[in-house]
Each structure stands twice: as C-alpha cells, then as structure tokens.
Enzyme design. Structure first.
Site, mmCIF file in Angstrom:
data_model
loop_
_atom_site.group_PDB
_atom_site.id
_atom_site.type_symbol
_atom_site.label_atom_id
_atom_site.label_comp_id
_atom_site.label_asym_id
_atom_site.label_seq_id
_atom_site.Cartn_x
_atom_site.Cartn_y
_atom_site.Cartn_z
ATOM 1 N N GLU A 96 0.803 -1.229 0.000
ATOM 2 C CA GLU A 96 0.000 0.000 0.000
ATOM 3 C C GLU A 96 0.832 1.272 0.000
ATOM 4 O O GLU A 96 0.289 2.373 -0.003
ATOM 5 C CB GLU A 96 -0.922 -0.001 1.236
ATOM 6 C CG GLU A 96 -1.862 -1.201 1.260
ATOM 7 C CD GLU A 96 -2.857 -1.176 2.413
ATOM 8 O OE1 GLU A 96 -2.743 -0.305 3.298
ATOM 9 O OE2 GLU A 96 -3.750 -2.049 2.417
ATOM 10 N N ASP A 331 -19.781 2.647 9.285
ATOM 11 C CA ASP A 331 -18.333 2.527 9.042
ATOM 12 C C ASP A 331 -17.818 3.623 8.123
ATOM 13 O O ASP A 331 -16.904 3.397 7.337
ATOM 14 C CB ASP A 331 -17.981 1.128 8.486
ATOM 15 C CG ASP A 331 -16.480 0.852 8.521
ATOM 16 O OD1 ASP A 331 -15.770 1.517 9.301
ATOM 17 O OD2 ASP A 331 -16.025 -0.016 7.756
HETATM 18 CA CA CA Z 1 -13.754 1.778 10.162
#
Ligand code: CA
Length: 700
Positions: A96, A331
C-alpha cells in the site's frame, strides 16, 4: 561513506559503499534527484516544487495534492512508456505504500512494516530493515497488514510499525536510531498509516477502532522519539478529569458507557499541514461499536468520530472540527486524504481543504475556519439525500438507521466507502480531482445487543455484501462546480491510488493488475501494462539523471480482498505478486512469466451434524470472515479455507485454538472459542467446501 545492508531474512550484514554507488550516477538535470547533502526539512518539503525530481513526503507536499510539476513524461509521449526495472518484495500481500524519492534513493515500506531503500535509477537494493513484527498480531488487522509509507527528515527515515512502534532509521544505512512504543499493547492497536514530519516532529495515529480502542494522534520529536503532544479523538471515562476542553465538549455528545470499549475514532490515514495557518489536519475514523444503539445508547453525535479536525501544530490543541457523519453507524471513517488547494469559488479565491469521504460526499471546507463551502455526492448515496450547507449536517434517510428501525437495510455506499485510503490527486492545471471511486453497497442487519467479544471485531451489526452491484472507476471531479468531468470504468472496485503531473497525465494501477496512464484533461487512455498483480498502492514520480520515472508497488490485498473472493473476483485478479515497479519512456525490462493460480477443493465428506454447522456459521462470520472471506471464499490474500488440507486433520484445533501457525499470521483463538466452537467452525467450512466443490469460483 560506507553503509550496511541488513538482509531481512537471515540478519546477515553486508558492508557496501553506497556513497560511491549513488554519487557515481550521471547528473546534469535541473530536476536531478541526486544527493545534495542537505537534510530533508520543513523548508524542503514546503518548497518541494523547487526540486520536483524528489518526492519527499507521502503526498509529495504538505498539501497532499499528489501533483508533480515534472512533464518529461506527458500526453504526447506516454504511449512509449515501458518498465525500467522492478524489484521483487519478500512480503506477498497488501502493498500500500507510496514510494518516497530523496536525492537518488527510493524508500518504500511493505506489508508487515518492512522498509527498503533502492538506488532510484538502477534498482539496486541499498538496505532493508525488518522490524520483526510478531505475525500473530495479524489478528488485529481489520484491513490487512499493509503499510502506506515512510517519512523522511534530517537523514532519517520513519516507519510506523504494525505493532505500534514508531521507528527512526538512519537514511543511509537502515540502522535504527530510536524506537518508541506509541500504543498500549494490552489493547488491539495497530499502525498502517504513513507518518508525516512537521516542524521537527513525527506525527502518527493508529488503527484498531473496529476491535475496541480509543483513537488519538501524537507528535514525537524526530531526533529523540520523545512525545511532544497527543490529542484523543473520543472522550474517556467521564468520572475522571478530561484531558482538555475539547474532550469535555465531546463528552456531551455521548451516552451510555462508550469508554469501556474505547469508543473508536482511530486516526489511521490522512494528515496534512498548512504552514501559513500553522494547522495540522487529520481525519477521524468511525466508532466502536458500529451500532449507535450499542455504542452510545442510541443517541448523540459522538464527537469527534467521522470528523475532520484541525489542531495547532505546535501544541496539539484543538482549533476546529467538521463532523461529516454525526452519530455514525455505517463505518464511514472520515480519514480519506485531505487535500489543500486554493480554488476560485464564486469569483473569490478560497483556501480550501477537500475530501472524497467514505460516506459518498465530496467535501470542500474553508481550511481556516472549518466552515463547509459545499458537499455533493460523487456516487449514488442512499443513507442521506444531501448535506445542508448552512448547518453542515447530512439530511439523513431514516430507513438507513438500522439500529433504530431494527430492520435490515441496503445502503450505498457500504463500509468500504465511495472512496477509501487509496489516495486521490488534484491538478492545479486542469482544476480536477482524480478519485479512485467505487460503489460497494452492503446490507446492514441489526443484531440484539451482544456481549463484547475478547477477540475480533465488535460491530453489533451483521453484514451481507451485494457483489452484483459492485463497481470501481477513476473519477475526474470538478471540486468548484461539484460535478463529474469524466470517468474510466474498471472491472470492479478496490483499484489503486492516483498521481497526476504537469505533463497532463494521470497514472493509476487497477485491481485487475494493470498500470494505466490517462490524459488528465479528457481521461483518454494513453498507455497500459499488465503488471500481473492487483495494484492498490498509489504511484509517485521522480527524475534522476535527466530521466523521469513513475514508481508504484504491486501486490493485491486490503479489506476488499480479505472480505472474500466472491466479491474480489469481480475486480479481475486475485494474485499477489508483490513488487516495486519503475517505469520510464522506452523502458524495456520484462516481468518473468506468471505462474498459473490453482485452487484444489477436495474437502472431507459433508458433516452429519447440521446443528453444529448452524452454530459454526455465525462464529465463522464473527471471527474468521474478516480475513478468510465471506462464506469461506478466499480473496487471494490469506489461504482459502475451502482448499485447506487442515480441514481433515485434528491439527486444525492446534491452529485455531493454540496458534500453531501464529508465526504465519494466524493467531490463537482459545480465549474466545471453545473446542466445540472450533468444531462447529470446521464443520461449517467443510460444508461450504462441499457446497462449492469443483464449482468454486477460480480467480482469473
Ligand atoms: Ca472503520
């Protein structure tokens, strides 16, 4: 100058002469990234345009625009790009990091927080450092064990190690200078974020909100590792004194006993800095538990969850916040990259901060006051119909609040967001923002209030994916008029980060394993190369010896990949071939042939005990699915359990309960699961393997 190379595998130390190696390179370009002897400092990062051959900080500059003034590679010649060199990595998952380039040397971090330095032109490994993170801590990886990059400052390289250590390395040798533990190791904190160095201090947050932590961001002296300041994002136990006024104010927006599980609010990605205003900006993650009914007795905005916060860079004191998703329960972390720019809005130059939030809205804020200038959806959004600019609050769709309705609901975007950590880029030339955008809706299924689990996620909501609706695309967005300029569709979501340049190009890797270059003004594809593995990282660009290069890490992984092959196969390539790839005009390097991917599912017979299978399914969902995939279908990162030989062996219990494979990243679950539980999970996986058998989806 001599230096040492540390071999990550056997610890052997080899002395070699890096000074000669690097200074032997031919110079001659005004942009050359050759060593100039000057240490990286705030003046160099703030004046990065004076040395565009380098890429000195995660987003290149403190404004995190990921725009390079280099133009040797441009819309006229990008068609002749090719691979200049590549380096195989020794961790094969979730790459990443954005490569940094400092004076002729590329610095990267990889999965498990390893750090490596290469000669930027030849690709020769100069040194490698392995912080030896205990692999059993992979248990706390909500979203894989990647690391998004390192920071450079005063002849040192800084990495936030997965286990919570902040480590300073000698930039020439990779030898540790200091190491500071930034977290309470009795809690499931991790670090995946790239540090930034601001005014001689290393700024770092942490991850772990889904498991039960209390989020914060800290500043450490870059020379000594001593803590300078810390700002918590969630108030602590109200029976004890609050750390500051900001916490006292925030506590009024919470109910129940949130502090017992920490509250969440991790600072796990974006950090930017305005030197003129002396403000540090960062994004805050969502809360734990996800369900507001479970987390905060069903009420309150729950500051500073899902907010963008500005602090005084010297003291760490609160200056302003903007909460994108009050009372969050889907979320919607607000941690996506925060890009600073000066935009002409309504005929007036505004000093703005921009974010393509997970929740689907693109926010433009005044970066001095935090006032909302505009917010519009970049993808279909169903949890809110818009954002009221006057109050700054979303106009919610009440059906989306599953914790209040008690009913399952399909929501766009889902937990992976309209845009996640994969960095976007802003070009001052085109005035466009290039966003790795996606549509990944999910069904939220409310649950009765559950006891807190000692291991694994604590969400208090069940999830079901809707893979047929998953989409991924590169979105060019006009932030002034808040409208789409163009888009390029990919096979599926979870594509790579983006870079743009003065050469009128945008470069992005995709989940199907291609590295692509487009015209920045129109989106026309100029060049593409199959890189063999899904690319989720962002490229950087640099110049050395009069030649411009693009650099990117390949290596599939991260939360979409972990969540399962059924969805991830949409993206077109489940392979992990982790490499540093470096491209230039006329490059002729060739990747080695790709091994075929074979998945043999040959499970033990279907278990007779249907009750046990039924008991195992929710346990699998709670403890296993976050890494091994929904319905036990692997996403190409960790072993696909349907094909596991251990299903037929009692050694299965040694693995699941006792941690027999902890050094490979599989933790012991005996504190959470009984032997009967483990049997039930095993029966569920065998059942799933028998269901799929030879018809199992195979990755392209
Ligand atoms: Ca999260």
């Amino acid at each position: 100058m001599t230096t040492r190379r540390r071999n990550a595998l056997d610890g052997a130390r080899i002395t070699l002469c890096v000074g000669m190696l690097v200074s032997g390179l031919a110079g001659g370009s005004a942009h050359a990234a050759e060593p100039n002897g000057k240490p990286v400092d705030g003046a160099r990062i703030a004046n990065a345009d004076a040395e565009p051959g380098n890429w000195l900080s995660y987003g290149r500059t403190y404004s995190e625009q990921r725009y390079s003034p280099l133009a040797r590679i441009n819309d006229k010649n990008a068609g002749s790009l090719g691979l200049a060199w590549f380096a195989d990595l020794d961790t094969n998952r979730a790459q990443e990091a954005t490569p940094l380039i400092v004076d002729g040397v590329i610095y990267i971090s990889t999965a498990w927080s390893l750090v490596k330095a290469y000669d930027a032109r030849s690709g020769r490994l100069i040194w490698a450092y392995d912080p030896q993170v205990h692999r059993e801590l992979g248990l706390n990886a909500c979203c894989d064990v990647g690391n998004r990059g390192v920071a450079a400052w005063n002849h040192k390289i800084f990495v936030g190690a997965y286990d919570g250590r902040l480590i300073a390395l000698d930039a020439a040798t990779g030898t540790p200078v200091w190491s500071t533990l930034t977290v309470d190791t009795s809690k499931p904190y991790t670090i995946t974020q790239a540090p930034r160095v601001i005014k001689g201090r290393v700024i770092i947050g942490n991850s772990g909100g889904e498991y039960g932590t209390r989020g914060y961001i800290s500043a450490y002296d870059a020379e000594t590792g001593k803590l300078a300041w810390r700002f918590f994002t969630v108030p602590g136990d109200p029976s004890k004194p609050f750390e500051n006024e900001a916490m006292a104010r925030a506590a009024k927006t919470w109910s129940g006993e949130w502090w017992k599980l920490g509250g969440g609010g991790p600072v796990w990605d974006a950090i930017s800095f305005d030197p003129l205003l002396n403000l540090v900006y960062f994004g805050v993650g969502n809360g734990v538990q996800w369900s507001r009914a479970a987390r905060s007795a069903g009420t309150g905005d729950n500051l500073y969850l899902s907010s963008i916060v500005a602090l005084n860079a010297d003291t760490g004191e609160y200056v302003w916040h903007y909460q994108a998703t009050p009372g969050e329960e889907w979320d919607f972390d607000a941690v996506q990259q925060l890009v600073l720019a000066d935009l002409k809005v309504g005929g007036k130059i505004r000093h703005v901060l921009m974010q393509a939030n997970k929740n689907g809205f693109f926010y433009v804020l005044d970066r001095k006051s935090g006032a909302l200038i505009s917010a519009k959806p970049i993808v279909p959004v169903t949890w809110a119909s818009g954002v009221d600019v006057k109050s700054g609050r979303p106009i919610e769709n009440k059906d989306a609040r599953y914790s209040e309705t008690g009913k399952p609901v399909d929501v766009k975007p889902g937990p992976l967001g309209a845009h996640n950590w994969q960095p976007m880029a802003f070009s001052p030339d085109t005035g466009l923002v290039y966003i790795p955008a996606q549509q990944v809706p999910i069904t939220y299924i409310p649950l009765p209030k559950l006891p807190v689990a000692p291991l694994g996620w604590n969400l208090n909501v069940a999830l079901a994916s809707i893979p047929a609706q998953d989409q991924g695309f590169l979105l060019a967005w006009d932030p002034v008029h808040q409208q789409e300029a163009w888009r390029v569709a990919y096979r599926g979501p979870w594509n790579g980060g983006v870079v743009t340049t003065r050469g009128n190009i945008v470069a992005q890797g995709d989940a199907a394993g291609n590295f692509n270059v487009y015209r920045a003004d129109t989106g026309e594809k100029l060049w593409s190369m199959f890189a063999q593995s899904g690319i989720i990282a962002a490229p950087s660009t640099f110049e050395v010896g009069g030649e411009q290069y693009l650099a990117v890490l390949s290596g599939w992984g991260g939360s979409y990949a972990l969540s399962g092959g059924k969805a991830a196969a949409m993206s077109g390539n489940l392979r992990n071939v982790s490499r540093l790839l470096v491209f230039k005009l006329g490059g002729t390097a060739v990747l080695p042939p790709l091994e075929p991917r074979v998945l043999v599912i040959n499970p033990p017979p279907e278990p007779a005990d249907a009750t046990s299978i039924a008991h195992g399914e929710p346990l699998y969902d709670q403890y296993c699915s976050a890494c091994h995939g929904e319905h036990a279908v692997g996403g190409g990162v960790v072993p696909d359990l349907r094909a596991s030989n251990f299903l037929a062996m009692d050694f299965f219990y040694n693995i699941v309960l006792d941690g027999a494979l902890k050094d490979a990243g599989m933790a012991a679950f005996k504190s959470a699961l009984s032997r009967d539980d483990a049997t039930a999970i095993r029966n569920f996986i065998i059942h799933r393997a028998n269901q799929d058998g030879k018809n199992a989806p195979t990755a392209p």
